[in-house]
Scaffold this motif. Sequence first.
Motif, mmCIF file in Angstrom:
data_model
loop_
_atom_site.group_PDB
_atom_site.id
_atom_site.type_symbol
_atom_site.label_atom_id
_atom_site.label_comp_id
_atom_site.label_asym_id
_atom_site.label_seq_id
_atom_site.Cartn_x
_atom_site.Cartn_y
_atom_site.Cartn_z
ATOM 1 N N GLN B 170 91.174 51.046 39.946
ATOM 2 C CA GLN B 170 92.273 50.536 40.306
ATOM 3 C C GLN B 170 94.000 50.615 39.220
ATOM 4 N N LYS B 173 94.867 54.245 38.555
ATOM 5 C CA LYS B 173 96.115 54.416 40.074
ATOM 6 C C LYS B 173 96.993 53.885 39.059
ATOM 7 N N PHE B 177 99.675 56.412 38.580
ATOM 8 C CA PHE B 177 100.618 57.440 39.511
ATOM 9 C C PHE B 177 101.303 56.160 39.975
ATOM 10 N N ASN B 178 101.296 55.386 39.823
ATOM 11 C CA ASN B 178 102.184 54.116 40.518
ATOM 12 C C ASN B 178 103.276 53.414 39.328
ATOM 13 N N GLN B 207 107.625 62.651 43.859
ATOM 14 C CA GLN B 207 106.530 61.542 45.001
ATOM 15 C C GLN B 207 105.462 61.703 45.733
ATOM 16 N N ALA B 208 105.587 63.003 46.645
ATOM 17 C CA ALA B 208 105.116 63.265 47.541
ATOM 18 C C ALA B 208 103.511 64.995 46.590
ATOM 19 N N VAL B 210 102.827 63.246 43.139
ATOM 20 C CA VAL B 210 101.941 62.264 42.863
ATOM 21 C C VAL B 210 100.935 61.545 43.944
ATOM 22 N N ALA B 211 101.215 61.413 44.689
ATOM 23 C CA ALA B 211 100.847 60.951 46.134
ATOM 24 C C ALA B 211 99.296 61.273 46.112
ATOM 25 N N ALA B 214 97.022 60.991 43.321
ATOM 26 C CA ALA B 214 96.930 60.290 43.522
ATOM 27 C C ALA B 214 95.687 60.440 44.658
ATOM 28 N N ALA B 215 96.030 60.231 45.586
ATOM 29 C CA ALA B 215 95.135 60.456 47.114
ATOM 30 C C ALA B 215 93.875 61.336 46.812
#
Lengths: 401, 401
Positions: B170, B173, B177-178, B207-208, B210-211, B214-215
């Motif tokens: 966590q 992440k 990424f956050n 951002q998309a 990066v998401a 992260a996924a």
Amino acid sequence: MPQYRRFTAEDAIQFANQHSELFGEHSKLTAVSFGDNHMNQVFRVKNQFNTSLIVKQALPFARGLSDRWPLTLDRSRIEAQALQNFAKAAPLLVVEVLHYDVDLAAMLLEDLDHLTLLSTALTEGRQFQQLGSQLAEFIVNAGFANSDFSLDLAAKKSKQIQFLNPEPLQISKDLLFNDPFSNNERNQIDASLYPLAQHIWLDEQLQAKVAALAASFRSKPQTLVHGDLNSSSIFATADQLKVIDAEFTGFGPFGLDAGLFIGSLMLHYCLAPALQPDQSKAKDQQNYLHNQIKLFWQQFQRQFLQICRQQCRDPLFGNELYQQQFVADVLRDLTGYAGCELIRQVIGTFRSPVLSTIKSPAMRLQVSQHALTLGQRLILQHQQVSSIDQLLSWLPTGSPQ
Amino acid sequence: MPQYRRFTAEDAIQFANQHSELFGEHSKLTAVSFGDNHMNQVFRVKNQFNTSLIVKQALPFARGLSDRWPLTLDRSRIEAQALQNFAKAAPLLVVEVLHYDVDLAAMLLEDLDHLTLLSTALTEGRQFQQLGSQLAEFIVNAGFANSDFSLDLAAKKSKQIQFLNPEPLQISKDLLFNDPFSNNERNQIDASLYPLAQHIWLDEQLQAKVAALAASFRSKPQTLVHGDLNSSSIFATADQLKVIDAEFTGFGPFGLDAGLFIGSLMLHYCLAPALQPDQSKAKDQQNYLHNQIKLFWQQFQRQFLQICRQQCRDPLFGNELYQQQFVADVLRDLTGYAGCELIRQVIGTFRSPVLSTIKSPAMRLQVSQHALTLGQRLILQHQQVSSIDQLLSWLPTGSPQ
């Protein structure tokens, strides 16, 4: 604490009576064993007023497969908890678990005898107009609730532990990705299909795509998947739909269940002309399935994006562009898994029993060829699929002999 | 069974003496506390002949982060077992764990004082010619041994349970990424960088991507990854390399470690002109890093395909075309994660401490801009990367002011 023993009909009656208020104390109960899905025994327990419940007990082995695939009874816990998990997200669309006993590996379920097994209904040419949208609702809601959009990392990890299910997942992997794509002794293949099957076994490009889909099956735990969601795991009527049988549940790619479902609708599409002597009725059934596949796809896309907009808990995954790309990726996976399911149902270890009911060898060959050809195309081109119309244009046309 | 207590220097001496034959019974031992990585305390224990060992103990919290990120001591078990796991696959390339105590959350490690921390060495302009190939060997061997190419489903699931590490993951992440991609109060950003940082925070396309990365970080457990494999987790000399610090270990995408490593080499590439006043030496250091990145990429690809050819246990994944597509996918992931690492090191919560040592604000701004611009490009275009030369062509050129 009772020890595991294989239930007799009397045991099933006792189990049902003990754990349900439904029958009342002095009712006369009867139990009939039915169903044979290789891994469980199933009883219908009835009272004198015809009120009934189902007792499902896991067996400690896979019947008919010798000791090749031994099975722990823990899959029964997984199944009960998975059905409860799915029911929380999609209450009307899952069979209800009334009681579960861990030691007996047995559960008490609502009886769905007022519904029809979807594979049977489709084989008979019946049509349920809400099928596509109900299935989309089930997969979107259950899938979303167990995904990174909804769970934080710790909650997801703990669910992944809860639903660790290696033996059934190994069986799934073998049945879906290994056996049909290699000359495995377990495969059931009509001799006339051998040339086409051999073509599949020797196609390096196809094998590479199947390996990638299998790798995602193992290493893409996007959400909790049912894992066996074809037309034999669904009961339906004109207005109701209930998902059953969750012993293959585990974390996997979001597109898996949708792919198995669409693959099984596509098989029924290929079969229709052989099952229905009246070719205008066969065409009508194909139109129905075509429309349900389209409906599923559109509803899946729409409902997934809607639930993401409304309920996404992680700001990082709240990006709408990402959500659109995610759903597009799921639909590409879906296409690939649909292809694997089609091929498995025609030349796999547990091929579709409906195929054997087609008497004419020429007809059986032709529908099998249609299904295999479509399956290969879905696998080879799944990464290029960008619309449902593109996908539907691949469905076989032309009347059989 | 000893209860957890925070070690004093005396405790560290006792722990080292008790669990190692190295010192002999009557040696006079001294202990010095050093290092500060927010989550552990580290002691160097020495005898009168200068023989030394390291005692590393996990703290029950993350220092300097208040109670935002509480940490269980179980990560110490994970770290010790991960280092042992990696050492089995790549014996010469991992720090040796001599003893581990679960209750004290403490481990005894070989001392690497004859090597230099890679980040320090690169900051000083030193060059180790085997760096790229040694790191490739580490990542390929350790990664392969814990992947679907090597483990069957049950073995992989049991390793996934062994290395469940939700809290550190966590943190990773959040940090990777956050935080850097949102205007988070924890970020450390030079005021002059705000316009560029804001550009990053507002770029929906970025951002998309990066998401999606992260996924994959969360839901693509291809193998056991170190999880923090930048230049601060590597000790090296001209001929030796040792990976340390595995508290962020968990199952994740194959390309993660490689991406963090390449991202950190790229940061040193961007920093070189600011750290080295002699611009011909700076250029030489950039050439060195350029070559090591290329060496890493080529060796990674070559060694991965080689080990797959020789040791793949699953026939399905033995397909060479699949293996080539798999490694291409890993290299695309690598590129994306390298981009995230670059941006994290410039505007994240724990940005690179080297940046603060650059006195000239203009120079600091310029190298930071280079790193951020490169990072964005790596993220936005990671899915289009098909060769190392293409990737290297994106490295910033032109001398700083």
